[in-house]
Scaffold this active site. Sequence first.
Site, PDB file in Angstrom:
ATOM      1  N   ASP A  31       4.858  -5.905   9.004  1.00 34.43           N
ATOM      2  CA  ASP A  31       3.434  -5.780   8.696  1.00 34.43           C
ATOM      3  C   ASP A  31       2.643  -6.545   9.756  1.00 34.43           C
ATOM      4  O   ASP A  31       2.991  -7.667  10.121  1.00 34.43           O
ATOM      5  CB  ASP A  31       3.138  -6.332   7.299  1.00 34.43           C
ATOM      6  CG  ASP A  31       1.772  -5.903   6.798  1.00 34.43           C
ATOM      7  OD1 ASP A  31       1.712  -5.146   5.819  1.00 34.43           O
ATOM      8  OD2 ASP A  31       0.758  -6.331   7.402  1.00 34.43           O
ATOM      9  N   ASN A  88       1.424  -1.110  -3.695  1.00 33.63           N
ATOM     10  CA  ASN A  88       0.032  -1.053  -4.125  1.00 33.63           C
ATOM     11  C   ASN A  88      -0.325   0.422  -4.302  1.00 33.63           C
ATOM     12  O   ASN A  88      -0.271   1.192  -3.352  1.00 33.63           O
ATOM     13  CB  ASN A  88      -0.876  -1.718  -3.086  1.00 33.63           C
ATOM     14  CG  ASN A  88      -0.643  -3.221  -3.012  1.00 33.63           C
ATOM     15  OD1 ASN A  88      -0.413  -3.864  -4.032  1.00 33.63           O
ATOM     16  ND2 ASN A  88      -0.690  -3.771  -1.818  1.00 33.63           N
ATOM     17  N   GLN A  95      -4.804  -0.392  -2.680  1.00 31.67           N
ATOM     18  CA  GLN A  95      -4.100   0.386  -1.655  1.00 31.67           C
ATOM     19  C   GLN A  95      -5.085   0.744  -0.559  1.00 31.67           C
ATOM     20  O   GLN A  95      -6.175   1.260  -0.827  1.00 31.67           O
ATOM     21  CB  GLN A  95      -3.512   1.670  -2.261  1.00 31.67           C
ATOM     22  CG  GLN A  95      -2.741   2.499  -1.240  1.00 31.67           C
ATOM     23  CD  GLN A  95      -2.126   3.765  -1.834  1.00 31.67           C
ATOM     24  OE1 GLN A  95      -2.325   4.072  -3.010  1.00 31.67           O
ATOM     25  NE2 GLN A  95      -1.395   4.491  -1.007  1.00 31.67           N
ATOM     26  N   VAL A  97      -3.807   1.989   2.775  1.00 38.19           N
ATOM     27  CA  VAL A  97      -3.234   3.040   3.626  1.00 38.19           C
ATOM     28  C   VAL A  97      -2.601   4.079   2.698  1.00 38.19           C
ATOM     29  O   VAL A  97      -1.697   3.742   1.907  1.00 38.19           O
ATOM     30  CB  VAL A  97      -2.188   2.480   4.613  1.00 38.19           C
ATOM     31  CG1 VAL A  97      -1.617   3.613   5.468  1.00 38.19           C
ATOM     32  CG2 VAL A  97      -2.804   1.397   5.509  1.00 38.19           C
ATOM     33  N   HIS A 101       4.082   3.185   0.795  1.00 42.84           N
ATOM     34  CA  HIS A 101       4.812   2.128   1.500  1.00 42.84           C
ATOM     35  C   HIS A 101       5.237   1.041   0.537  1.00 42.84           C
ATOM     36  O   HIS A 101       4.504   0.680  -0.379  1.00 42.84           O
ATOM     37  CB  HIS A 101       3.980   1.535   2.639  1.00 42.84           C
ATOM     38  CG  HIS A 101       2.588   1.131   2.240  1.00 42.84           C
ATOM     39  ND1 HIS A 101       1.587   2.048   2.023  1.00 42.84           N
ATOM     40  CD2 HIS A 101       2.043  -0.087   2.025  1.00 42.84           C
ATOM     41  CE1 HIS A 101       0.471   1.409   1.697  1.00 42.84           C
ATOM     42  NE2 HIS A 101       0.725   0.107   1.680  1.00 42.84           N
ATOM     43  N   HIS A 103       6.025  -2.852   0.328  1.00 44.30           N
ATOM     44  CA  HIS A 103       5.934  -4.155   0.992  1.00 44.30           C
ATOM     45  C   HIS A 103       7.165  -4.954   0.574  1.00 44.30           C
ATOM     46  O   HIS A 103       7.499  -5.000  -0.621  1.00 44.30           O
ATOM     47  CB  HIS A 103       4.722  -4.953   0.495  1.00 44.30           C
ATOM     48  CG  HIS A 103       3.384  -4.403   0.849  1.00 44.30           C
ATOM     49  ND1 HIS A 103       2.629  -4.889   1.882  1.00 44.30           N
ATOM     50  CD2 HIS A 103       2.641  -3.426   0.271  1.00 44.30           C
ATOM     51  CE1 HIS A 103       1.475  -4.244   1.930  1.00 44.30           C
ATOM     52  NE2 HIS A 103       1.458  -3.341   0.970  1.00 44.30           N
TER      53      HIS A 103
HETATM   54  P1  AMP Z   1      -1.813  -1.662   1.277  1.00 43.67           P
HETATM   55  O1  AMP Z   1      -2.990  -2.558   1.006  1.00 43.67           O
HETATM   56  O2  AMP Z   1      -0.737  -1.807   0.248  1.00 43.67           O
HETATM   57  O3  AMP Z   1      -2.237  -0.236   1.500  1.00 43.67           O
HETATM   58  O4  AMP Z   1      -1.152  -2.231   2.599  1.00 43.67           O
HETATM   59  C1  AMP Z   1      -1.325  -1.716   3.880  1.00 43.67           C
HETATM   60  C2  AMP Z   1      -0.620  -2.666   4.803  1.00 43.67           C
HETATM   61  O5  AMP Z   1      -0.503  -2.069   6.076  1.00 43.67           O
HETATM   62  C3  AMP Z   1      -1.346  -4.014   5.009  1.00 43.67           C
HETATM   63  O6  AMP Z   1      -0.488  -5.078   4.614  1.00 43.67           O
HETATM   64  C4  AMP Z   1      -1.646  -4.019   6.505  1.00 43.67           C
HETATM   65  O7  AMP Z   1      -1.531  -5.311   7.070  1.00 43.67           O
HETATM   66  C5  AMP Z   1      -0.579  -3.075   7.039  1.00 43.67           C
HETATM   67  N1  AMP Z   1      -0.908  -2.449   8.307  1.00 43.67           N
HETATM   68  C6  AMP Z   1      -2.057  -1.811   8.642  1.00 43.67           C
HETATM   69  N2  AMP Z   1      -1.997  -1.351   9.904  1.00 43.67           N
HETATM   70  C7  AMP Z   1      -0.772  -1.700  10.378  1.00 43.67           C
HETATM   71  C8  AMP Z   1      -0.098  -1.516  11.626  1.00 43.67           C
HETATM   72  N3  AMP Z   1      -0.687  -0.882  12.650  1.00 43.67           N
HETATM   73  N4  AMP Z   1       1.149  -2.014  11.758  1.00 43.67           N
HETATM   74  C9  AMP Z   1       1.742  -2.663  10.745  1.00 43.67           C
HETATM   75  N5  AMP Z   1       1.173  -2.863   9.537  1.00 43.67           N
HETATM   76  C10 AMP Z   1      -0.076  -2.395   9.354  1.00 43.67           C
END
Ligand code: AMP
Length: 115
Positions: A31, A88, A95, A97, A101, A103
């Site tokens: 991450d 998430n 959430q 992205v 995924h 974590h």
């Molecule tokens: P969520 O809030 O569960 O959707 O988490 C999305 C996660 O993606 C967050 O912990 C971000 O830090 C991570 N993230 C976003 N962009 C990138 C990236 N380019 N490379 C690695 N992790 C990322």
Amino acid sequence: MQDKTIFQRIIDKEIPATILFEDDKVLAFKDVNPVAPCHFLVIPKFPIVNLTEAKPEDEPILGHLLYVASQVAKVQGLSESGYRVVINNGKDANQTVFHLHLHVLGGRDLTWPPG
Ligand code: AMP
């Protein structure tokens, strides 16, 4: 056509990531904004928005994501101390992205309940 998510761009190798594991179905990478000493993500290589959108035919990939999480956690040295796996899912879980995924968080004492 919808814009690619940031994770699809990582899968397509358009933007860099620190990849910890990859096979034909999933990708595990660090991450970019870690909230624990060890924080990596495991994603399917095809888009599933989140658990809510998962289909019956996604059951095998959901299992594979968890198994890969456990294997990468082992390589990262987390098996003895323990770790947390978080998904998430949707608005109330923040959430950000919209490509499913996991974590995986470890390397410190993780409080419960989470925020
Ligand atoms: P969520 O809030 O569960 O959707 O988490 C999305 C996660 O993606 C967050 O912990 C971000 O830090 C991570 N993230 C976003 N962009 C990138 C990236 N380019 N490379 C690695 N992790 C990322």
